[in-house]
Design an enzyme around this catalytic site. Sequence first.
Site, PDB file in Angstrom:
ATOM      1  N   HIS A   2      15.260 -11.572  29.172  1.00  0.00           N
ATOM      2  CA  HIS A   2      15.888 -10.814  27.751  1.00  0.00           C
ATOM      3  C   HIS A   2      17.726 -11.170  27.856  1.00  0.00           C
ATOM      4  O   HIS A   2      18.474 -10.320  28.469  1.00  0.00           O
ATOM      5  CB  HIS A   2      15.453  -8.408  28.066  1.00  0.00           C
ATOM      6  CG  HIS A   2      15.689  -8.416  26.897  1.00  0.00           C
ATOM      7  ND1 HIS A   2      15.030  -7.575  26.269  1.00  0.00           N
ATOM      8  CD2 HIS A   2      16.996  -8.735  26.164  1.00  0.00           C
ATOM      9  CE1 HIS A   2      15.364  -7.643  24.824  1.00  0.00           C
ATOM     10  NE2 HIS A   2      16.751  -7.923  24.608  1.00  0.00           N
ATOM     11  N   LEU A  29      22.432 -15.393  23.960  1.00  0.00           N
ATOM     12  CA  LEU A  29      23.781 -16.142  23.899  1.00  0.00           C
ATOM     13  C   LEU A  29      24.581 -16.645  23.017  1.00  0.00           C
ATOM     14  O   LEU A  29      24.928 -17.029  22.970  1.00  0.00           O
ATOM     15  CB  LEU A  29      22.753 -17.671  24.748  1.00  0.00           C
ATOM     16  CG  LEU A  29      22.105 -17.166  26.416  1.00  0.00           C
ATOM     17  CD1 LEU A  29      21.093 -18.758  26.762  1.00  0.00           C
ATOM     18  CD2 LEU A  29      23.103 -17.483  27.732  1.00  0.00           C
ATOM     19  N   ARG A  30      23.583 -16.014  21.814  1.00  0.00           N
ATOM     20  CA  ARG A  30      24.939 -15.971  20.511  1.00  0.00           C
ATOM     21  C   ARG A  30      24.925 -17.411  20.248  1.00  0.00           C
ATOM     22  O   ARG A  30      25.667 -17.756  19.543  1.00  0.00           O
ATOM     23  CB  ARG A  30      26.128 -15.121  21.133  1.00  0.00           C
ATOM     24  CG  ARG A  30      25.649 -13.687  21.418  1.00  0.00           C
ATOM     25  CD  ARG A  30      25.551 -13.209  20.386  1.00  0.00           C
ATOM     26  NE  ARG A  30      25.801 -11.770  20.526  1.00  0.00           N
ATOM     27  CZ  ARG A  30      24.714 -10.690  20.560  1.00  0.00           C
ATOM     28  NH1 ARG A  30      23.404 -11.008  20.081  1.00  0.00           N
ATOM     29  NH2 ARG A  30      24.821  -9.608  20.497  1.00  0.00           N
ATOM     30  N   ASN A  34      17.450 -13.855  17.707  1.00  0.00           N
ATOM     31  CA  ASN A  34      18.361 -13.082  16.451  1.00  0.00           C
ATOM     32  C   ASN A  34      19.666 -14.201  16.853  1.00  0.00           C
ATOM     33  O   ASN A  34      21.174 -13.613  16.708  1.00  0.00           O
ATOM     34  CB  ASN A  34      18.735 -12.140  16.358  1.00  0.00           C
ATOM     35  CG  ASN A  34      19.675 -11.227  18.247  1.00  0.00           C
ATOM     36  OD1 ASN A  34      19.267 -12.172  19.135  1.00  0.00           O
ATOM     37  ND2 ASN A  34      19.655 -10.233  17.872  1.00  0.00           N
ATOM     38  N   ASP A  72      13.679  -9.909  18.346  1.00  0.00           N
ATOM     39  CA  ASP A  72      14.501  -8.428  18.909  1.00  0.00           C
ATOM     40  C   ASP A  72      15.586  -8.570  17.831  1.00  0.00           C
ATOM     41  O   ASP A  72      16.606  -9.717  17.500  1.00  0.00           O
ATOM     42  CB  ASP A  72      14.838  -9.111  20.719  1.00  0.00           C
ATOM     43  CG  ASP A  72      15.364  -8.272  20.819  1.00  0.00           C
ATOM     44  OD1 ASP A  72      14.966  -7.286  21.190  1.00  0.00           O
ATOM     45  OD2 ASP A  72      16.716  -8.804  21.978  1.00  0.00           O
ATOM     46  N   HIS A  75      12.965  -3.396  26.930  1.00  0.00           N
ATOM     47  CA  HIS A  75      14.417  -2.328  27.141  1.00  0.00           C
ATOM     48  C   HIS A  75      13.971  -1.099  26.903  1.00  0.00           C
ATOM     49  O   HIS A  75      14.092  -0.584  25.726  1.00  0.00           O
ATOM     50  CB  HIS A  75      15.248  -3.053  26.279  1.00  0.00           C
ATOM     51  CG  HIS A  75      15.286  -3.195  24.256  1.00  0.00           C
ATOM     52  ND1 HIS A  75      14.239  -2.231  23.584  1.00  0.00           N
ATOM     53  CD2 HIS A  75      15.972  -4.199  24.098  1.00  0.00           C
ATOM     54  CE1 HIS A  75      15.036  -3.567  22.463  1.00  0.00           C
ATOM     55  NE2 HIS A  75      15.888  -3.753  22.980  1.00  0.00           N
ATOM     56  N   ASP A  98      18.740  -7.136  28.648  1.00  0.00           N
ATOM     57  CA  ASP A  98      19.584  -7.676  27.701  1.00  0.00           C
ATOM     58  C   ASP A  98      21.361  -7.399  27.031  1.00  0.00           C
ATOM     59  O   ASP A  98      21.840  -7.086  26.064  1.00  0.00           O
ATOM     60  CB  ASP A  98      19.416  -6.177  26.806  1.00  0.00           C
ATOM     61  CG  ASP A  98      19.796  -5.999  25.115  1.00  0.00           C
ATOM     62  OD1 ASP A  98      19.665  -7.258  24.636  1.00  0.00           O
ATOM     63  OD2 ASP A  98      19.040  -5.257  24.303  1.00  0.00           O
ATOM     64  N   HIS A 119      29.649  -8.838  22.974  1.00  0.00           N
ATOM     65  CA  HIS A 119      30.877  -8.714  21.425  1.00  0.00           C
ATOM     66  C   HIS A 119      31.968  -8.978  21.615  1.00  0.00           C
ATOM     67  O   HIS A 119      32.065  -8.166  23.102  1.00  0.00           O
ATOM     68  CB  HIS A 119      30.322  -7.134  20.752  1.00  0.00           C
ATOM     69  CG  HIS A 119      28.773  -7.201  20.424  1.00  0.00           C
ATOM     70  ND1 HIS A 119      27.637  -7.684  19.087  1.00  0.00           N
ATOM     71  CD2 HIS A 119      28.084  -6.931  20.939  1.00  0.00           C
ATOM     72  CE1 HIS A 119      26.803  -7.531  18.774  1.00  0.00           C
ATOM     73  NE2 HIS A 119      26.076  -6.692  19.933  1.00  0.00           N
ATOM     74  N   GLY A 130      25.398  -2.646  20.941  1.00  0.00           N
ATOM     75  CA  GLY A 130      24.643  -3.488  22.765  1.00  0.00           C
ATOM     76  C   GLY A 130      25.940  -4.210  23.718  1.00  0.00           C
ATOM     77  O   GLY A 130      27.364  -4.057  23.582  1.00  0.00           O
TER      78      GLY A 130
HETATM   79 ZN   LIG Z   1      16.666  -5.758  21.627  1.00  0.00          ZN
END
Ligand SMILES: [Zn+2]
Length: 458
Positions: free
Chosen positions: A62, A65-66, A96, A154, A234, A332, A336, A351
């Site tokens: 989980h 890596l953006r 996502n 997610d 999570h 997770d 950011h 996050g």
């Molecule tokens: Zn999540």
Amino acid sequence: MNSLLLTGGRVVDPANKFDAIADVLILEGKISAIGQKLSAPTGVKVFDAKGKIVAPGLIDLHVHLREPGQTAKENIATGTAAAARGGFTSVVCMPNTSPAIDSASTVAFIHECSAREGLVNVFVSGAITKGIAGEEMAPIGGLKNAGVVAITDDGHCVQNNDLMRRACEYANMFGLPVMDHCQDYSLVTDGVMHEGYWSTVLGLRGWPAAGEEAIVARNILLAELTGTKIHCQHLSAAGSVRLIREAKKRGVLISGEACPHHFTLTDAAVAGSEKFWAQDGKILAATQPGGLPQWPAYDTNFKMNPPLRTAADREAILEGLADGTIEILCSDHAPHCDYEKEVEFDYAPFGITGLETELALSLMQLVHTKRISLAELIAKYTVNPAKLLNLDKGTLSIGADADVTVFDAEAEWIFRRENSASKSKNNPFFGWRLKGQPAATIVGGKKVFVEQPELATV
Ligand SMILES: [Zn+2]
């Protein structure tokens, strides 16, 4: 070049129920032999693992890596560098991104990019719905053909139960597990922290535990209805653990994972360090002899989704991990930028990063406190996630890929902002004294990270 002899370490391979002092010989990227007094063939270097644990390469299923589209926060190069530094040889990236991973071409892009720039193995999860919008199913068969190892929305949660049911049925046809971020939007609305005493005191909108538990219950029903394996991501709430424990007893194909922040911190941390250490942090304070780390109230590095919950929830997660209800550990890892987090609590994104702290925090909260054995902890990071996702990883069997994590379970160090390999620094554990440190991360027989003690000693 991809050969190495690891000598004298305690080799712990839960998949093979092996736990003994031994040497591990890696030849051309594969595990070649495990035994006593192995000698290195000509030209093969020796790595002294004495006093350290030699485990199958750790897997974090989980991770955000953006890439593509959010590379100011993280990219495949920096995210996998953080994984290597944290002792992880494989990660599963979440879909996502921007665009979302909902098509074969985006999956191919990530595979190509990680082959070129990734320090560790990158496995890809695909979206359940197009654009993670929760309205229309993504092309699940096409995603499977492109190589995804699971599907999940997610960061979001499919609210329409019929759509989720159909997605589960499709995923089952293709042999894909479904992973779910459990959040009922009508119960959670715009909550930013756990709904309870501290949200009231701090004047922040609450995210009730029932907002997670309702979807965990939904997933149990859908797993039974469709025969599809559903993995709840999570877990943060006591009720979720109770539901999964009961369902597993009945043989339902349901599973869960937990992240170190949820079983280390509580919602009191949002009220600042003083409140946390005085109440829920009392036992943990003993692990910080050099002085207790300080942070202010409303620190957005304590804002995550699902949120930090009460001490009773934290205890329930720990119990769930101890009795085997929760089989998988993960971070997770959610990077950011500073400018995004340096705003009022309400406006900050959810996050925190986690790849570099999760092994130590898990050791501290589970093994050093004698809740579970070292082999059980390693299983939750290796064979268990490999089994869920049908990965040919997570073991030191002869002939397996030589992904190996060497770590010192007893070494103490302080996690410092300047030593983090992640592009983002949104982590609540800077300044914490941690116990348990990766010494070397080996992927396919190649050392991708070796600890330099002078960088991170106490
Ligand atoms: Zn999540």
